[in-house]
Scaffold this motif. Structure first.
Motif, mmCIF file in Angstrom:
data_model
loop_
_atom_site.group_PDB
_atom_site.id
_atom_site.type_symbol
_atom_site.label_atom_id
_atom_site.label_comp_id
_atom_site.label_asym_id
_atom_site.label_seq_id
_atom_site.Cartn_x
_atom_site.Cartn_y
_atom_site.Cartn_z
ATOM 1 N N GLY A 102 0.844 -1.258 0.170
ATOM 2 C CA GLY A 102 0.011 -0.017 0.052
ATOM 3 C C GLY A 102 0.861 1.212 0.149
ATOM 4 N N ILE A 103 1.117 1.681 -1.038
ATOM 5 C CA ILE A 103 2.138 2.840 -1.343
ATOM 6 C C ILE A 103 1.215 3.755 -2.304
ATOM 7 N N THR A 104 0.882 5.068 -1.822
ATOM 8 C CA THR A 104 0.441 5.789 -2.821
ATOM 9 C C THR A 104 1.353 7.060 -2.772
ATOM 10 N N GLN A 105 1.696 7.553 -4.045
ATOM 11 C CA GLN A 105 2.445 8.983 -4.464
ATOM 12 C C GLN A 105 1.598 10.026 -4.896
ATOM 13 N N SER A 106 1.621 11.180 -4.537
ATOM 14 C CA SER A 106 0.987 12.176 -5.027
ATOM 15 C C SER A 106 1.801 13.470 -5.150
ATOM 16 N N PRO A 107 1.634 14.159 -6.492
ATOM 17 C CA PRO A 107 0.618 13.995 -7.411
ATOM 18 C C PRO A 107 1.497 12.933 -8.172
ATOM 19 N N ARG A 108 0.798 12.285 -9.403
ATOM 20 C CA ARG A 108 1.225 11.443 -10.281
ATOM 21 C C ARG A 108 2.232 11.968 -11.342
ATOM 22 N N HIS A 109 1.690 13.380 -11.569
ATOM 23 C CA HIS A 109 2.331 14.220 -12.718
ATOM 24 C C HIS A 109 2.254 15.611 -12.296
ATOM 25 N N LYS A 110 3.295 16.289 -12.412
ATOM 26 C CA LYS A 110 3.239 17.823 -12.015
ATOM 27 C C LYS A 110 4.230 18.502 -12.934
ATOM 28 N N VAL A 111 4.062 19.711 -13.473
ATOM 29 C CA VAL A 111 4.694 20.572 -14.252
ATOM 30 C C VAL A 111 4.968 21.753 -13.436
ATOM 31 N N THR A 112 6.014 22.332 -13.200
ATOM 32 C CA THR A 112 6.185 23.481 -12.290
ATOM 33 C C THR A 112 7.410 24.239 -13.013
ATOM 34 N N GLU A 113 7.536 25.583 -12.466
ATOM 35 C CA GLU A 113 8.281 26.570 -13.105
ATOM 36 C C GLU A 113 9.563 26.577 -12.256
ATOM 37 N N THR A 114 10.561 27.046 -13.042
ATOM 38 C CA THR A 114 12.006 26.910 -12.536
ATOM 39 C C THR A 114 11.636 28.037 -11.256
ATOM 40 N N GLY A 115 12.527 27.658 -9.983
ATOM 41 C CA GLY A 115 12.446 28.333 -8.889
ATOM 42 C C GLY A 115 11.204 28.401 -7.999
ATOM 43 N N THR A 116 10.295 27.522 -8.325
ATOM 44 C CA THR A 116 9.132 27.302 -7.426
ATOM 45 C C THR A 116 9.221 26.154 -6.410
ATOM 46 N N PRO A 117 8.932 26.262 -5.242
ATOM 47 C CA PRO A 117 8.996 24.902 -4.334
ATOM 48 C C PRO A 117 8.070 24.028 -4.872
ATOM 49 N N VAL A 118 8.294 22.594 -4.709
ATOM 50 C CA VAL A 118 7.423 21.545 -4.895
ATOM 51 C C VAL A 118 7.551 20.630 -3.698
ATOM 52 N N THR A 119 6.534 20.126 -3.553
ATOM 53 C CA THR A 119 6.520 18.848 -2.381
ATOM 54 C C THR A 119 5.836 17.808 -3.080
ATOM 55 N N LEU A 120 6.394 16.439 -2.797
ATOM 56 C CA LEU A 120 6.097 15.307 -3.293
ATOM 57 C C LEU A 120 5.414 14.618 -2.206
ATOM 58 N N ARG A 121 4.399 13.878 -2.205
ATOM 59 C CA ARG A 121 3.896 12.772 -0.960
ATOM 60 C C ARG A 121 4.008 11.694 -1.392
ATOM 61 N N CYS A 122 4.646 10.947 -0.110
ATOM 62 C CA CYS A 122 4.448 9.346 -0.389
ATOM 63 C C CYS A 122 3.706 8.990 1.028
ATOM 64 N N HIS A 123 2.684 8.014 0.900
ATOM 65 C CA HIS A 123 1.844 7.720 1.986
ATOM 66 C C HIS A 123 1.684 6.103 1.931
ATOM 67 N N GLN A 124 1.933 5.453 2.912
ATOM 68 C CA GLN A 124 1.881 3.835 3.116
ATOM 69 C C GLN A 124 1.114 3.818 4.239
ATOM 70 N N THR A 125 0.469 2.358 3.794
ATOM 71 C CA THR A 125 -0.656 1.973 4.814
ATOM 72 C C THR A 125 -0.150 0.438 5.352
ATOM 73 N N GLU A 126 1.289 0.029 5.301
ATOM 74 C CA GLU A 126 1.939 -0.925 5.655
ATOM 75 C C GLU A 126 2.628 -1.032 6.845
ATOM 76 N N ASN A 127 2.817 0.127 7.348
ATOM 77 C CA ASN A 127 3.276 0.384 8.733
ATOM 78 C C ASN A 127 5.027 -0.165 8.743
ATOM 79 N N HIS A 128 5.319 0.137 7.475
ATOM 80 C CA HIS A 128 7.078 -0.156 7.371
ATOM 81 C C HIS A 128 7.839 0.836 7.970
ATOM 82 N N ARG A 129 8.801 0.503 8.424
ATOM 83 C CA ARG A 129 9.809 1.533 9.296
ATOM 84 C C ARG A 129 10.661 2.535 8.242
ATOM 85 N N TYR A 130 11.017 1.863 7.057
ATOM 86 C CA TYR A 130 11.905 2.480 6.143
ATOM 87 C C TYR A 130 11.098 2.966 5.068
#
Lengths: 116, 114
Positions: free
Chosen positions: B3-31
Motif C-alpha cells: 500500500g504505497i500511494t504517491q501524489s501527485p502522479r504528474h506535475k509541471v512546475t516553473e523553475t524557482g518554485t518550491p515543490v512537495t511530493l508526498r508518499c503515503h503508506q498503509t503497511e506500517n513499514h519503518r523504512y
C-alpha cells in the motif's frame, strides 16, 4: 564511481529461449543482491534476491547466480516469455553491524526484449 | 501490492518554485525512501527515513529536503526547482533489513520543471 554496473543497456531474446542478464559490482561489503523488474509508467517490482553467502537462488523460471570472487551476478530466465519484456535492475545493499542499512544501490538497468 | 500511494502522479512546475511530493503508506513499514530515475542513471537514492523524524541523505540529496512526521507519510521537497530536477520520482518502503530486504515501490511521480 558506479558500485553496481549493468553493462548491457539492452538484450533481445527469442521467446522460449534463455535470457541471461549480467551485473557486476565493486563494493565487497554488499550483503544482498536483488533484481527488480520495471514496466513503463510503473514502479519497479521485486523479482528475486540472493544473500552474499549463497551462490544460487531459484524461484520458478528465475535463477540468480552469484560469483563473489568475480564480483558478478547474473539473472537467468528460462523459458523467456513475452511478458518478461521489461527493464531489469540489479541492486545491492550493505547492512550495518546494528542491522540497519542505507538504501539500495541500483545499476542502470537492462532493457530485455522478448521476440516472438 | 504494497500500500504505497504517491501524489501527485504528474506535475509541471516553473523553475524557482518550491515543490512537495508526498508518499503515503498503509503497511506500517519503518523504512521509507525517495529515489529518482533518469535515463542512463538507473535509480538513485535521494533521501531515506528509518523512523519518524529520522532521516538521512542519499547519493543525490543536494537541492532536496525531506520530512517524516508520521510513520505513514514521507514528504520530498524541492526548495527551488531547477530543470535538472526534471525526473521520475519513486517512493519505496521496506521492513527493517532482514533476510532479503525487498523494497516495495510506488507508481512514481513524473515531475517536469520548465
Amino acid at each position: 564511481d558506479q558500485q553496481v554496473k549493468q553493462n548491457s543497456p539492452s538484450l533481445s531474446v527469442q521467446e522460449g529461449r534463455i535470457s541471461i542478464l549480467n551485473c557486476d559490482y565493486t563494493n565487497s561489503m554488499f550483503d544482498y543482491f536483488l533484481w527488480y523488474k520495471k514496466y513503463p509508467a510503473e514502479g519497479p517490482t521485486f523479482l528475486i534476491s540472493i544473500s552474499s553467502i549463497k551462490d544460487k537462488n531459484e524461484d520458478g523460471r528465475f535463477t540468480v547466480f552469484l560469483n563473489k570472487s568475480a564480483k558478478h551476478l547474473s539473472l537467468h530466465i528460462v523459458p523467456s516469455q513475452p511478458g518478461d519484456s521489461a527493464v531489469y535492475f540489479c541492486a545491492a545493499i550493505a547492512l550495518y553491524s546494528g542491522g540497519g542499512a542505507d538504501g539500495l544501490t541500483f545499476g542502470k538497468g537492462t532493457h530485455l526484449i522478448i521476440q516472438p | 501490492d504494497a500500500g504505497i500511494t504517491q501524489s501527485p502522479r504528474h506535475k509541471v512546475t516553473e523553475t524557482g518554485t518550491p515543490v512537495t511530493l508526498r508518499c503515503h503508506q498503509t503497511e506500517n513499514h519503518r523504512y521509507m525512501y525517495w529515489y529518482r530515475q533518469d535515463p542512463g542513471h538507473g535509480l538513485r537514492l535521494i533521501h531515506y527515513s528509518y523512523g519518524v523524524k529520522d532521516t538521512d541523505k542519499g547519493e543525490v540529496s543536494d537541492g532536496y529536503s525531506v520530512s517524516r512526521s508520521k510513520t505513514e507519510d514521507f514528504l520530498l521537497t524541492l526548495e527551488s526547482a531547477t530543470s535538472s530536477q526534471t525526473s521520475v520520482y519513486f517512493c519505496a518502503i521496506s521492513e527493517t533489513p532482514g533476510q532479503a530486504f525487498e523494497a516495495f515501490f510506488g507508481q512514481g511521480t513524473r515531475l517536469t520543471v520548465v
